[in-house]
Motif scaffolding. Structure first.
Motif, mmCIF file in Angstrom:
data_model
loop_
_atom_site.group_PDB
_atom_site.id
_atom_site.type_symbol
_atom_site.label_atom_id
_atom_site.label_comp_id
_atom_site.label_asym_id
_atom_site.label_seq_id
_atom_site.Cartn_x
_atom_site.Cartn_y
_atom_site.Cartn_z
ATOM 1 N N UNK A 1 0.883 -1.269 0.007
ATOM 2 C CA UNK A 1 -0.023 -0.050 -0.074
ATOM 3 C C UNK A 1 0.857 1.175 0.181
ATOM 4 N N UNK A 2 1.818 1.260 -0.897
ATOM 5 C CA UNK A 2 2.735 2.428 -1.009
ATOM 6 C C UNK A 2 4.025 2.366 -0.166
ATOM 7 N N UNK A 3 4.117 1.650 0.850
ATOM 8 C CA UNK A 3 5.218 1.421 1.440
ATOM 9 C C UNK A 3 6.242 0.451 0.687
ATOM 10 N N UNK A 4 7.435 0.839 0.318
ATOM 11 C CA UNK A 4 8.187 -0.045 -0.666
ATOM 12 C C UNK A 4 9.429 -0.417 0.006
ATOM 13 N N UNK A 5 9.577 -1.722 -0.193
ATOM 14 C CA UNK A 5 10.611 -2.360 0.516
ATOM 15 C C UNK A 5 11.357 -3.114 -0.488
ATOM 16 N N UNK A 6 12.815 -2.877 -0.800
ATOM 17 C CA UNK A 6 13.773 -3.687 -1.444
ATOM 18 C C UNK A 6 14.847 -4.238 -0.644
ATOM 19 N N UNK A 7 15.543 -5.239 -1.327
ATOM 20 C CA UNK A 7 16.591 -6.144 -0.501
ATOM 21 C C UNK A 7 15.777 -7.428 -0.063
ATOM 22 N N UNK A 8 16.106 -8.603 -0.517
ATOM 23 C CA UNK A 8 15.458 -9.730 -0.108
ATOM 24 C C UNK A 8 15.276 -10.019 1.269
ATOM 25 N N UNK A 9 16.145 -9.861 2.098
ATOM 26 C CA UNK A 9 16.134 -10.272 3.266
ATOM 27 C C UNK A 9 15.428 -9.294 4.090
#
Length: 212
Positions: free
Chosen positions: A59-67
């Motif tokens: 919902x618009x909170x972006x997370x990257x990096x798999x861990x």
């Protein structure tokens, strides 16, 4: 609420997908591959300027990096029955954090080298000496986890947590390694983790995409 997970299952995207499957989350899987510059389009770079998968859009909170994606989902959500993969106290949080980072800093580079040059790449492209060198470097590293698992069923104690997902997702790459054969507790733990229905479902997702 819309949760989207970008990335193919046959990649590090398997980590957040595994968490989502364990928790029974409702999510949209956008099987974004990296071939042909797919992760370097303006649209994708707006999500992750590094041009890598996976990416989570909560919902618009972006997370990257798999861990980070795996840890975020575990902290953010519970299963419908209240099951949690996140820490329930500070001691568990310490275990989850240190072993998840350990998997990245101490294991992942050599585990990936072993996987590529022993299993994944076409045989004519493999360099067996690189797999052998990676196996040798992993030997003392895996002994650290072997000792940790003495008297434990899982990394953070007697309960399966996101730490087990983060670490097993890396060490599953080296199940054929001599370093793993020398660590029976680690080997048995990896087999238990990867035999879980949620992980098997992610493997099905990976195989299905690989079909022509």
């Amino acid at each position: 609420m819309t949760l989207r997970i970008y990335g193919i299952a046959a990649s590090r995207t398997s980590r957040p997908l595994w968490v989502a499957q364990e928790l029974g989350l409702a999510y949209e899987h956008i099987a974004q591959g990296y071939e042909g510059g797919g992760t370097h389009t303006p649209e994708f770079l707006a999500l992750n300027p590094n041009g890598h998968i996976p990416v989570i859009d909560d919902d618009g909170i972006i997370v990257w990096e798999s861990m980070a994606c795996a840890l975020y989902l575990a902290e953010r959500f519970q299963a419908a029955d209240g099951t949690s993969l996140a820490a329930q106290n500070h001691a568990e949080r310490a275990e989850i954090l240190r072993w998840s980072f350990w998997a990245v800093t101490e294991c992942e580079k050599d585990a990936l080298s072993f996987l590529m040059h022993r299993v994944a790449m076409a045989e004519e492209r493999r360099k067996p000496e690189l797999a052998l060198q990676a196996d040798r470097r992993l030997a003392p590293v895996l002994q650290v986890l072997e000792q940790h698992l003495q008297g434990r069923s899982y990394i953070a104690g007697e309960r399966f947590t996101v730490a087990d997902i983060c670490v097993a997702s890396v060490l599953a790459w080296v199940q054929r390694a001599d370093a793993m054969a020398a660590c029976p507790r680690v080997s048995e733990w990896v087999q238990r983790c990867t035999a879980r229905p949620a992980h098997l479902q992610v493997r099905v997702m990976a195989r299905n995409r690989a079909k022509p």
